[in-house]
Design an enzyme around this catalytic site. Structure first.
Site, PDB file in Angstrom:
ATOM      1  N   GLU A   1      -9.228   3.714   2.614  1.00 18.09           N
ATOM      2  CA  GLU A   1      -8.794   3.761   1.211  1.00 18.09           C
ATOM      3  C   GLU A   1      -7.757   2.707   0.868  1.00 18.09           C
ATOM      4  OE1 GLU A   1      -7.421   5.468   3.564  1.00 18.09           O
ATOM      5  OE2 GLU A   1      -5.312   5.111   3.111  1.00 18.09           O
TER       6      GLU A   1
ATOM      7  N   LYS B   1       0.852  -1.186   0.000  1.00 17.28           N
ATOM      8  CA  LYS B   1       0.000   0.000   0.000  1.00 17.28           C
ATOM      9  C   LYS B   1       0.888   1.235   0.000  1.00 17.28           C
ATOM     10  CE  LYS B   1      -3.002   2.739   3.119  1.00 17.28           C
ATOM     11  NZ  LYS B   1      -3.799   2.764   4.370  1.00 17.28           N
TER      12      LYS B   1
ATOM     13  N   ARG C   1      -7.481  -0.422   1.446  1.00 18.32           N
ATOM     14  CA  ARG C   1      -8.011  -1.692   0.927  1.00 18.32           C
ATOM     15  C   ARG C   1      -8.436  -1.554  -0.542  1.00 18.32           C
ATOM     16  NH1 ARG C   1     -12.230  -1.884   5.779  1.00 18.32           N
ATOM     17  NH2 ARG C   1     -10.459  -0.843   6.732  1.00 18.32           N
TER      18      ARG C   1
ATOM     19  N   LYS D   1      -9.633  13.116   8.466  1.00 19.57           N
ATOM     20  CA  LYS D   1      -9.070  12.766   9.774  1.00 19.57           C
ATOM     21  C   LYS D   1      -8.963  14.017  10.644  1.00 19.57           C
ATOM     22  CE  LYS D   1      -6.013   8.965   8.318  1.00 19.57           C
ATOM     23  NZ  LYS D   1      -6.619   7.891   9.117  1.00 19.57           N
TER      24      LYS D   1
ATOM     25  N   ASP E   1      -2.323  10.369   3.644  1.00 19.23           N
ATOM     26  CA  ASP E   1      -3.706   9.982   3.916  1.00 19.23           C
ATOM     27  C   ASP E   1      -4.382  11.016   4.814  1.00 19.23           C
ATOM     28  OD1 ASP E   1      -6.106   8.721   4.269  1.00 19.23           O
ATOM     29  OD2 ASP E   1      -5.333   7.081   5.509  1.00 19.23           O
TER      30      ASP E   1
ATOM     31  N   ASP F   1     -11.813   7.179   4.227  1.00 21.54           N
ATOM     32  CA  ASP F   1     -10.568   6.958   4.975  1.00 21.54           C
ATOM     33  C   ASP F   1     -10.182   5.474   5.006  1.00 21.54           C
ATOM     34  OD1 ASP F   1      -8.362   7.622   6.412  1.00 21.54           O
ATOM     35  OD2 ASP F   1      -9.405   7.929   8.325  1.00 21.54           O
TER      36      ASP F   1
ATOM     37  N   ASP G   1       1.913   6.489   5.400  1.00 21.87           N
ATOM     38  CA  ASP G   1       0.893   5.548   4.931  1.00 21.87           C
ATOM     39  C   ASP G   1       1.304   4.824   3.647  1.00 21.87           C
ATOM     40  OD1 ASP G   1      -1.450   4.328   5.608  1.00 21.87           O
ATOM     41  OD2 ASP G   1      -2.740   5.728   4.516  1.00 21.87           O
TER      42      ASP G   1
HETATM   43  N1  BES Z   1      -3.827   4.715   7.096  1.00 17.84           N
HETATM   44  C1  BES Z   1      -4.899   4.483   7.965  1.00 17.84           C
HETATM   45  C2  BES Z   1      -4.565   3.507   9.089  1.00 17.84           C
HETATM   46  C3  BES Z   1      -3.539   3.943  10.082  1.00 17.84           C
HETATM   47  C4  BES Z   1      -3.914   4.586  11.241  1.00 17.84           C
HETATM   48  C5  BES Z   1      -2.209   3.654   9.883  1.00 17.84           C
HETATM   49  C6  BES Z   1      -2.959   4.950  12.165  1.00 17.84           C
HETATM   50  C7  BES Z   1      -1.254   4.028  10.810  1.00 17.84           C
HETATM   51  C8  BES Z   1      -1.640   4.669  11.955  1.00 17.84           C
HETATM   52  C9  BES Z   1      -6.088   3.910   7.194  1.00 17.84           C
HETATM   53  O1  BES Z   1      -6.214   4.320   5.882  1.00 17.84           O
HETATM   54  C10 BES Z   1      -7.320   4.337   7.916  1.00 17.84           C
HETATM   55  O2  BES Z   1      -7.541   5.498   8.029  1.00 17.84           O
HETATM   56  N2  BES Z   1      -8.064   3.371   8.386  1.00 17.84           N
HETATM   57  C11 BES Z   1      -9.245   3.616   9.108  1.00 17.84           C
HETATM   58  C12 BES Z   1     -10.256   2.580   8.686  1.00 17.84           C
HETATM   59  C13 BES Z   1     -11.634   2.859   9.156  1.00 17.84           C
HETATM   60  C14 BES Z   1     -12.195   4.077   8.503  1.00 17.84           C
HETATM   61  C15 BES Z   1     -12.464   1.639   8.858  1.00 17.84           C
HETATM   62  C16 BES Z   1      -8.965   3.511  10.589  1.00 17.84           C
HETATM   63  O3  BES Z   1      -8.162   2.668  10.987  1.00 17.84           O
HETATM   64  O4  BES Z   1      -9.496   4.298  11.351  1.00 17.84           O
HETATM   65 ZN    ZN Z   2      -4.418   4.888   4.937  1.00 18.35          ZN
HETATM   66 ZN    ZN Z   3      -7.289   6.145   5.663  1.00 19.02          ZN
END
Ligand code: BES
Ligand code: ZN
Ligand code: ZN
Length: 504
Positions: free
Chosen positions: A351, A267, A353, A279, A272, A349, A290
């Site tokens: 994204e 990825k 996946r 966020k 992000d 967010d 990210d």
């Molecule tokens: N890049 C983030 C995940 C992340 C969070 C990586 C903190 C490193 C540190 C990912 O894209 C994300 O935002 N995931 C969301 C998913 C949710 C919306 C289902 C998350 O983990 O909150």
């Molecule tokens: Zn992300």
């Molecule tokens: Zn994200």
């Protein structure tokens, strides 16, 4: 400039600092005993007087030597119980040693590794090479944005490890160094700010880094991606002025091996923001990491090439910037992935996946790999579950997991197996489209993300998803990894390839 680490049977030039390895029994080995004699028993005396120095792993003690000694100072490095010493512990001790040498103002150092008769789980050559590699791993810096360079005149310049199995140690160190160089590329990419490392620049960097090493690098631009039908990754990149890219790297290390290659997918969300599902502001700067999964895949390709691995390996990274704008994708959008499956976007967010989905389909359609591992900073939930120490790994094949577990134990990059349950896969089905990018509840977020990815694995291909959200980046130092980008994944996957997918 990096430190020059070399291996020699004898001490050659005049050096300022001698490093003496001491175990819990506090006995001095050959060269150390010799130096002790030359200083009139100064070192033994110091060991006696410094009641606090116990010789435990990573402990150090700096001693100014009397005048006319062959060295200005001696640094004692504890390695703990000799019979319990492992390559990983030796690397950690090397990392700690590096920090102490810097503080002690050492410039040219001799490290004695000889007469270690009580070693069991590591031999002397391995000990020498792994201490050297620990020093190297810890010496990584990312300072090219600092206008004022630190004074390099009095910096640590060279380390000569004097050890009887010099040739063996040097050759092992060379291999370990290649993997460390791959790790450094991954760290550099993670640490690079998002205004410079956007998808097109990322792709070009890979070309200039990897092509000269013999890795084939193919870049798909947004037009080609559109033509192919990569609606998922394209949706993620839509909000940004910097268009997405997919980069396919290929290392053909064994022309005689006609079996299918192994594939690593990363990825690469270069920043992000969360997109329209934006966020919170606090800590958002860290979301430049990210692309840690992509960085690890690129670092792995570099290490394979540097050490001329006899494996055939594909690396694919999906690069996109997740930004909110008038052009951005929205919650509620339904997009069509390369696989043909439609995805309802419930949260922009989630994204990563979407990016991975198209990479997974592309790699399977194009190369039919015999094994796939994806790496992604995919969920905050993973970080909540396992923190910075362990990488949660979802694996659909027990024999692949066994291999990963072994590689993890040898490399020191810790993996923990997480469950893949059909219920979570099912949970990602949407009422309106084929799939949705969000679980039905807020629980088991790392597992539902894995369940989503499982929809894009065709047939029975052995596959692992490594969620490196917690391990790719940390704000505190570790013995062999200074804070920020860790380069996590390169070492464990290099080991996995070396032990399982190289035909001699
Ligand atoms: N890049 C983030 C995940 C992340 C969070 C990586 C903190 C490193 C540190 C990912 O894209 C994300 O935002 N995931 C969301 C998913 C949710 C919306 C289902 C998350 O983990 O909150
Ligand atoms: Zn992300
Ligand atoms: Zn994200």
């Amino acid at each position: 400039m990096g430190i020059n680490i070399t291996f020699s049977k004898t001490t050659r030039k005049a050096q300022d600092t001698a490093v003496i390895v001491v175990y819990s029994d506090k006995k001095l080995n050959n060269q150390a005993a010799d130096l002790d004699k030359k200083t009139g028993g100064f070192i033994k005396q110091a060991l006696k007087n410094h009641g606090k120095f116990s010789g435990k792993n990573g402990e150090t003690l700096a001693l100014s030597l009397p005048e006319k000694s062959p060295f200005t100072q001696a640094l004692l490095l504890g390695l703990g119980d000799a019979s319990m010493l492992t390559p990983i512990k030796a690397e950690e001790a090397g990392g700690k040693l590096y920090m102490t040498l810097k503080q002690a103002g050492a410039e040219n150092v001799t490290l004695f590794v000889d007469g270690h008769t009580k070693l069991k789980t590591v031999n002397e050559a391995e000990l020498a090479a792994h201490i050297g590699n620990g020093i190297k791993l810890r010496s990584y810096t990312f300072d090219h944005y600092k206008s004022k360079k630190k004074d390099t005149k009095s910096a640590l310049k060279s380390i000569t490890v004097t050890t009887p199995p010099q040739a063996k140690a040097a050759s092992l160190f060379k291999t370990l160094s290649s993997v460390s160089e791959g790790t450094f590329l991954a760290r550099d990419l993670v640490n690079e700010p998002p205004n410079t490392l956007h998808p097109p620049h990322f792709a070009k960097t890979l070309q200039s880094e990897l092509k000269p090493l013999g890795v084939e690098v193919k870049i798909l631009d947004e037009k080609e991606m559109k033509k192919l039908g990569m609606g998922a990754i394209l949706a993620v990149g839509m909000g940004s002025d910097q268009p997405p890219r997919m980069v396919i790297m290929r290392w053909k290390g064994n022309k005689n091996d006609k079996s299918a290659p192994v594939a690593f997918v990363g990825k690469g969300v270069t920043f992000d923001t969360g997109g329209i599902s934006i966020k919170p502001a606090g800590g958002m700067d860290e979301m430049k990491m990210d692309m840690g999964g992509a960085a690890a895949v690129c670092g792995l390709m570099k290490s394979l090439a540097l050490r001329k691995s006899k494996a055939n390996v594909i690396g694919i990274v999906g690069l996109a910037e997740n930004m909110p704008s008038a052009k951005a994708y929205r919650p509620g959008d339904i997009v069509k992935s390369l696989s043909g499956k439609t995805i309802e976007v419930l949260n922009t967010d989630a994204e990563g996946r979407l990016v991975l989905a198209d990479c997974l389909t592309y790699v399977q359609k194009t190369y039919k790999p015999r094994m796939i591992i994806d790496l992604a900073t995919l969920t905050g939930a993973m970080m909540v579950a396992l923190g910075h120490e362990y990488c949660g790994s979802f694996v659909n094949d027990n024999s692949l997991w066994e291999k990963m577990e072994k590689a993890s134990a040898i490399s020191g990059e810790k993996l923990w197996r997480m469950p893949l349950d059909p219920l979570w896969k099912q949970e990602m089905e949407s009422a309106t489209a084929d799939l949705q990018n969000l679980g039905k509840t807020r629980y088991a977020g790392a597992c539902t993300a894995a369940g989503f990815l499982e929809h894009f694995i065709e047939g029975k291909t052995p596959w692992a998803h490594m969620d490196i959200a917690g391990t790719a980046w940390r704000k505190s130092d570790k013995p062999t990894s200074p804070r920020f980008g860790t380069g996590f994944g390169v070492r464990v996957l290099d080991r996995l390839v070396a032990d399982n997918y190289e035909k001699k």
